[in-house]
Design an enzyme around this catalytic site. Structure first.
Site, short mmCIF file in Angstrom:
data_model
loop_
_atom_site.label_atom_id
_atom_site.label_comp_id
_atom_site.label_asym_id
_atom_site.label_seq_id
_atom_site.Cartn_x
_atom_site.Cartn_y
_atom_site.Cartn_z
N GLY A 74 0.70 -1.15 0.11
CA GLY A 74 0.26 -0.11 -0.02
C GLY A 74 0.86 1.33 -0.05
CB CYS A 75 4.12 2.34 1.52
SG CYS A 75 3.29 2.16 4.16
CB THR A 76 4.81 0.39 -2.90
OG1 THR A 76 6.10 -0.34 -1.89
CG2 THR A 76 5.37 0.94 -4.92
CB ALA A 93 5.44 6.31 -2.58
#
Length: 213
Positions: free
Chosen positions: A107-109, A112
């Site tokens: 999710g963070c990738t 970003a």
């Protein structure tokens, strides 16, 4: 004296028949893919326990301390190049400060990369983008290089800023929260958006707000 004579094998036949117990094999329970895919902030490995930045404590539940219309607590942190960056550096222009669980998680990738893909739109709106997590500077540097991230990533080892700002955690405190703030040119919070499982929505909501301001 009379003797009682029983036919051979007659005694066992008087007992009720017994069927051997068979233990049914346990079938493993698998998490549906749709559920697995929701844990965007967890780093999955071969072990059964997911990993989050070591600085995050699952015991501490943080409640919102920064509200719309307030100036958040100041901070000074190291960026992905090891340089010191203060919140005051961004005064005079809008800034998007987004807290995320950890580098290199699904999710963070996605989040970003979505900020990266819309970065020119943020610049056109006159805004800076800053990401903050509990990862160290070297982790941020590798993350930014791998995905060609053009914005600042700050290292909040120990989660001091996360706690000072009151970013709420998810999954009963097991997962660092995903929360985005939009500060105006005076450093006052104008928008707070929280959505752990739809990371790309943070970009949509913040851009919509900045473009309508």
């Amino acid at each position: 004296m009379a003797t009682l004579s029983l036919p051979k094998h007659s005694l066992p036949s008087l007992l009720p028949p017994q069927t051997p117990r068979t233990q049914s094999p346990r079938t493993p329970t698998f998490l549906p893919k749709s559920t697995q895919s929701q844990f965007h902030g967890l780093k999955l490995s071969n072990s059964s326990s997911p990993s989050v930045p070591s600085s995050f404590s699952a015991k501490s539940t943080v409640f919102a301390k920064v509200n719309k219309g307030q100036a958040p607590p100041a901070f000074t942190l190291k960026d992905q190049d090891g340089k010191t960056v203060s919140l005051s550096k961004f005064k005079g222009k809008p800034v998007v400060v987004y807290f995320y669980p950890a580098d290199e998680t699904p999710g963070c990738t996605k989040q970003a990369c979505a900020f990266r893909d819309s970065y020119e739109k943020f610049k056109k709106a006159g805004a800076e983008v800053v990401g903050i997590s509990g990862d160290d500077s070297s982790s941020h540097k590798a993350f930014a290089k791998k995905y060609r991230l053009p914005f600042t990533l700050l290292s909040d080892v120990g989660d001091k800023v996360r706690k000072d700002w009151g970013v709420p955690s998810d999954l009963f405190g097991a997962l660092p929260g995903r929360q985005t703030y939009v500060l105006d040119k005076n450093g006052v919070v104008q928008l707070i958006y929280n959505n752990q499982f739809q990371p790309e929505k943070h970009i949509d909501e913040t851009l919509k707000f900045l473009q309508s301001a």
